[in-house]
Design a protein around this motif. Sequence first.
Motif, mmCIF file in Angstrom:
data_model
loop_
_atom_site.group_PDB
_atom_site.id
_atom_site.type_symbol
_atom_site.label_atom_id
_atom_site.label_comp_id
_atom_site.label_asym_id
_atom_site.label_seq_id
_atom_site.Cartn_x
_atom_site.Cartn_y
_atom_site.Cartn_z
ATOM 1 N N LYS A 17 0.659 11.257 10.534
ATOM 2 C CA LYS A 17 1.011 11.328 9.213
ATOM 3 C C LYS A 17 1.517 13.119 8.944
ATOM 4 O O LYS A 17 0.656 13.738 9.360
ATOM 5 N N ASN A 46 -2.956 16.453 -0.604
ATOM 6 C CA ASN A 46 -1.504 15.505 -0.837
ATOM 7 C C ASN A 46 -0.864 14.243 0.245
ATOM 8 O O ASN A 46 -1.120 12.754 -0.323
ATOM 9 N N SER A 49 -4.717 11.806 -0.082
ATOM 10 C CA SER A 49 -4.114 10.926 -1.688
ATOM 11 C C SER A 49 -3.235 9.511 -1.921
ATOM 12 O O SER A 49 -3.352 8.774 -1.703
ATOM 13 N N THR A 50 -2.182 10.148 -0.777
ATOM 14 C CA THR A 50 -1.040 9.314 -0.466
ATOM 15 C C THR A 50 -1.155 8.213 0.543
ATOM 16 O O THR A 50 -0.842 7.498 0.704
ATOM 17 N N THR A 51 -1.700 8.805 1.528
ATOM 18 C CA THR A 51 -2.532 7.768 2.761
ATOM 19 C C THR A 51 -3.638 6.856 2.118
ATOM 20 O O THR A 51 -3.118 5.213 2.387
ATOM 21 N N LYS A 53 -3.918 5.637 -1.041
ATOM 22 C CA LYS A 53 -2.988 4.486 -1.873
ATOM 23 C C LYS A 53 -1.907 3.783 -0.929
ATOM 24 O O LYS A 53 -2.264 2.184 -1.107
ATOM 25 N N PHE A 54 -1.419 4.210 0.611
ATOM 26 C CA PHE A 54 -0.440 3.345 1.115
ATOM 27 C C PHE A 54 -1.427 2.255 1.574
ATOM 28 O O PHE A 54 -1.381 1.252 1.418
#
Length: 253
Positions: A17, A46, A49-51, A53-54
């Motif tokens: 990532k 960020n 957070s993105t990881t 949510k996924f």
Amino acid sequence: MSEETIKRVQELIEKGKGDAERLNGILNSLQNGILLDLSDQQYIENLFSTTDKFETKEESITSEKPPEPINETNNTTDVTDKTSFKAESKSNRKKIIIAGIVITAIICGFIGTNAYASSTVQIRPHQGNQYAISQTALHIQAEACNPSFFPASFHNYEIIAVYKTKVLEIASINGSTISPKSSMLLDGTFIINKEAVSEFANQSSVFDPKQASVKTKLDAPIFGIIPFAINKEYTGQEFANVVKNGPPGGYQC
């Protein structure tokens, strides 16, 4: 920064990532106790957070996907159908085997009874309609008796008179089907071997009954195609006695 942050950055690097080079720099700073600048701090937050949510969405999809139902009805039906088919096939095989046994028994019974009936047929000369066909052939008749309780079928009855090694005479009676316990007249031919008779006459020798023999053959093919014959052989004197006195036990029709 806490150990939790370091672990999470390591996970980002392992999962591929974000920017690997930048994340390695951030990880190095964290492990050495160096404070991150604002941009690096926001960058990893960020990514976190993105990881999160996924992964949350992926887990939700996985948990919400219902298991494929087991079609017990179809499986039960298939098993039932297969069992029924096997039972039906086995039943059909039994029927075929039984039918084969019955047919074989009928055929063997027919062969046996016809062979038996044919073997009991008695034939004697008949003084009926006789006339010359040629200088060496005579039309004759014979009476055939079937003393058995079964129909007797045959194609031909042949009598061959032999003296020494020469055939002198041949009588051939046309066959037929004779009902049980009955008799019938049959047509035939009587043929003289003119050359053999002339040869014997020219020798001016005395007839020796011991050198005379008679062979009979009753041709009774099974179903008209399977060869079956009853052969008998007599001395000249024995056959003369049968013609004169009838077969052992007498003529039974």
